[in-house]
Design a protein around this motif. Sequence first.
Motif, short mmCIF file in Angstrom:
data_model
loop_
_atom_site.label_atom_id
_atom_site.label_comp_id
_atom_site.label_asym_id
_atom_site.label_seq_id
_atom_site.Cartn_x
_atom_site.Cartn_y
_atom_site.Cartn_z
N ILE A 79 0.83 -1.34 -0.05
CA ILE A 79 0.18 0.26 -0.21
C ILE A 79 0.49 1.54 -0.24
CG2 ILE A 79 -1.92 1.34 1.05
CD1 ILE A 79 -2.68 -1.80 -0.55
N PHE A 80 2.15 1.27 0.77
CA PHE A 80 3.27 2.53 0.68
C PHE A 80 3.77 2.76 -0.64
CE2 PHE A 80 7.18 4.11 1.39
CZ PHE A 80 7.12 5.34 2.20
N ALA A 81 3.32 1.74 -1.21
CA ALA A 81 4.28 1.44 -2.88
C ALA A 81 3.38 2.29 -3.66
CB ALA A 81 4.89 -0.01 -2.87
N ALA A 82 1.77 1.89 -3.67
CA ALA A 82 1.12 2.20 -4.61
C ALA A 82 1.34 3.70 -3.69
CB ALA A 82 -0.34 1.41 -4.33
N TRP A 83 1.03 4.75 -3.22
CA TRP A 83 1.01 5.77 -2.14
C TRP A 83 2.40 6.60 -2.75
CZ3 TRP A 83 3.93 8.63 0.86
CH2 TRP A 83 3.84 10.22 1.07
N ILE A 84 3.19 6.41 -2.98
CA ILE A 84 4.44 6.48 -3.58
C ILE A 84 4.41 6.50 -4.63
CG2 ILE A 84 7.12 6.21 -3.96
CD1 ILE A 84 6.41 7.26 -1.49
N TYR A 139 -10.82 1.66 -17.17
CA TYR A 139 -11.65 1.18 -15.86
C TYR A 139 -10.75 2.81 -15.08
CZ TYR A 139 -13.05 -3.05 -17.38
OH TYR A 139 -13.34 -3.96 -18.25
N ALA A 140 -11.20 3.67 -15.26
CA ALA A 140 -10.72 5.15 -14.85
C ALA A 140 -10.92 5.50 -13.34
CB ALA A 140 -10.82 6.64 -15.74
N PHE A 141 -12.21 5.39 -12.99
CA PHE A 141 -12.50 4.98 -11.61
C PHE A 141 -12.09 4.52 -10.72
CE2 PHE A 141 -15.45 1.53 -13.49
CZ PHE A 141 -15.07 0.31 -12.87
N LEU A 142 -11.53 3.58 -11.23
CA LEU A 142 -10.30 2.77 -10.21
C LEU A 142 -9.33 3.71 -9.68
CD1 LEU A 142 -9.86 -1.31 -11.49
CD2 LEU A 142 -11.36 -0.26 -9.29
N ILE A 147 -5.95 3.68 -1.49
CA ILE A 147 -6.58 2.86 -0.78
C ILE A 147 -7.51 1.69 -1.60
CG2 ILE A 147 -9.20 3.00 0.41
CD1 ILE A 147 -7.89 5.45 0.84
N VAL A 148 -7.89 2.11 -2.97
CA VAL A 148 -8.98 1.01 -4.19
C VAL A 148 -7.73 0.59 -3.69
CG1 VAL A 148 -9.17 1.21 -6.06
CG2 VAL A 148 -9.81 3.69 -5.22
N PHE A 149 -6.42 0.30 -3.66
CA PHE A 149 -5.50 -0.73 -4.67
C PHE A 149 -5.49 -1.61 -3.03
CE2 PHE A 149 -1.26 -2.45 -4.41
CZ PHE A 149 -1.07 -3.34 -5.17
N ALA A 150 -5.46 -1.09 -2.24
CA ALA A 150 -5.59 -2.03 -0.97
C ALA A 150 -6.64 -2.11 -0.69
CB ALA A 150 -6.14 -1.05 0.37
N MET A 208 -20.59 2.03 -4.10
CA MET A 208 -20.06 2.87 -3.13
C MET A 208 -19.59 4.05 -3.28
SD MET A 208 -23.57 1.36 -3.75
CE MET A 208 -24.31 3.55 -2.83
N TRP A 209 -18.42 3.77 -2.47
CA TRP A 209 -17.83 4.84 -2.55
C TRP A 209 -17.10 5.52 -3.97
CZ3 TRP A 209 -11.56 4.28 -2.45
CH2 TRP A 209 -11.08 5.67 -2.01
N LEU A 210 -16.90 4.65 -4.54
CA LEU A 210 -16.14 4.82 -6.37
C LEU A 210 -17.21 6.12 -7.09
CD1 LEU A 210 -13.43 2.66 -7.24
CD2 LEU A 210 -13.21 5.01 -5.96
N SER A 211 -18.69 5.50 -6.89
CA SER A 211 -19.71 5.70 -7.27
C SER A 211 -20.00 6.94 -6.75
CB SER A 211 -20.99 4.70 -7.34
OG SER A 211 -20.06 4.04 -7.80
N TYR A 212 -19.91 7.44 -4.98
CA TYR A 212 -20.06 8.65 -4.98
C TYR A 212 -20.30 9.97 -5.49
CZ TYR A 212 -20.65 12.71 -1.73
OH TYR A 212 -21.07 13.94 -1.16
N SER A 213 -20.61 10.91 -5.96
CA SER A 213 -20.67 12.11 -6.98
C SER A 213 -21.06 13.24 -6.70
CB SER A 213 -21.05 11.48 -8.58
OG SER A 213 -21.28 12.21 -9.44
N PRO A 214 -20.10 13.77 -5.91
CA PRO A 214 -20.99 15.41 -5.58
C PRO A 214 -20.88 16.20 -6.74
CG PRO A 214 -18.64 14.90 -4.53
CD PRO A 214 -19.05 13.51 -5.85
N ALA A 215 -20.65 16.53 -8.06
CA ALA A 215 -21.05 16.36 -9.62
C ALA A 215 -22.43 16.52 -9.60
CB ALA A 215 -19.88 16.61 -10.48
N GLN A 216 -22.70 15.06 -9.41
CA GLN A 216 -24.52 15.01 -9.68
C GLN A 216 -25.47 15.76 -8.56
OE1 GLN A 216 -26.06 12.20 -12.09
NE2 GLN A 216 -27.49 14.18 -11.10
N GLN A 217 -25.01 15.38 -7.21
CA GLN A 217 -25.56 16.37 -6.39
C GLN A 217 -25.91 17.39 -6.72
OE1 GLN A 217 -23.67 15.79 -2.66
NE2 GLN A 217 -24.93 13.99 -2.18
N ILE A 218 -24.68 18.26 -7.29
CA ILE A 218 -24.71 20.22 -7.17
C ILE A 218 -25.49 20.42 -8.80
CG2 ILE A 218 -23.56 21.17 -8.37
CD1 ILE A 218 -20.12 20.49 -7.18
#
Length: 402
Positions: free
Chosen positions: A160-165, A243-246, A254-257, A298-308
């Motif tokens: 996970i640390f490597a993915a973050w780096i 899959y750009a959402f990943l 965190i998605v990688f985790a 659900m997390w990756l599908s949450y869209s503030p842009a949709q709410q706006i």
Amino acid sequence: MFDINYAEWANMLVRWLHITAGIAWIGSSFYFVFADASLEPDENLPKKAHGETWQVHGGGFYHIVKYLVAPDRMPERLHWFKYEAYFTWISGFGMLAVVYYWGAEAFLIDKEVMDLTAPQAIFLSIVGLIAGWVGYDSLCRSKLGDNLGLLLVLVFAFAIFAAWIFGEIFSGRAAFIHAGALIGSIMVGNVFFIIIPNQKKVVKMLMNGETPDAYYGKVAKQRSMHNSYLTMPVLLTMISNHYAFLYGGEYAWIVFAFILVIGALIRHYYITGHQGVTAWWRTWLYPAAGALTVILVMWLSYSPAQQIADGGEEIDVKQAFTLVKTHCSSCHSSLPTHEDWDEAPIGVVLDDLNQMRAMGDKIYSQAVVGTNMPLGNETGMTKEDRELLGRWIKAGLPGLEE
């Protein structure tokens, strides 16, 4: 006379080899994990035999006997399973070179993340993969590696640390691919530096009339099991560029985790099933993986842009339309003006509003959720631009007349 797109041909051929070699490697890995887990003792087996398994396939029966260390004599022909792993890594590195090194400015570098030249980015990529293997191998060889539970936690944290780096250095797409490439490098490193050399030492001892040390087989088995648990996550990262959402968000590591944990839970379900484990907790492995998948979706599908958009905030339609024309249509046009394209990439044309509406989901995925487009962000598309574009798409891409 010939108009050969060398990059595309190299991409296709190396990808074909990579997929074929990967199937062969992971298929044999899955098979041997199953075969090992299905072994049963039998008093009629040779003295040094650990167990046997009977299998049926292709109209015939197979009787497989395993020796934990080695048999009393070495057969004339011994089949090694190693080249599948080697060619998977070689072709995978070839893919990295063809897509991300050859096209470093477009796919490897995101100057909003880190302002790098192509040679600098390629150097960091190679050093990162080497450092990743050295770090993992050092953990396994250390005293901490004697505690298998602790080693599992440390290897997970290290990945996970490597993915973050990687995410702090490369574009989102490249960072995610590098996280997977690191896992793949660890797996093939286990084969090349640990598993095969240890097996060769055992064979050499046996041929010299010596008693092989069980230590070599024990270490090889440990690394082999690591590889088995890493197969499902590395398979998903191999295709993650679709899959750009990943990888498109700020917290792709965190998605990688999530992917590591979900893949390990599913793999553990099957491995324990092969071993005949019937404990109550095994029945919860798949539901746990499913629950984590739902949380991830659900997390990756949450869209503030949709709410706006739903909230009625006014959208500057003219500006949004201009964003597509400015940042997309130089390539994605019936008559591209970009110097690298004679025709629209993958046939996507965005000359008018109807064409934009037809490709709205793709634009949102590639330029709002992810930052793949424009390539290398060479047009300087800002975060605010992407947010406005996202609101416009979620509102249905209204025109000025609407």
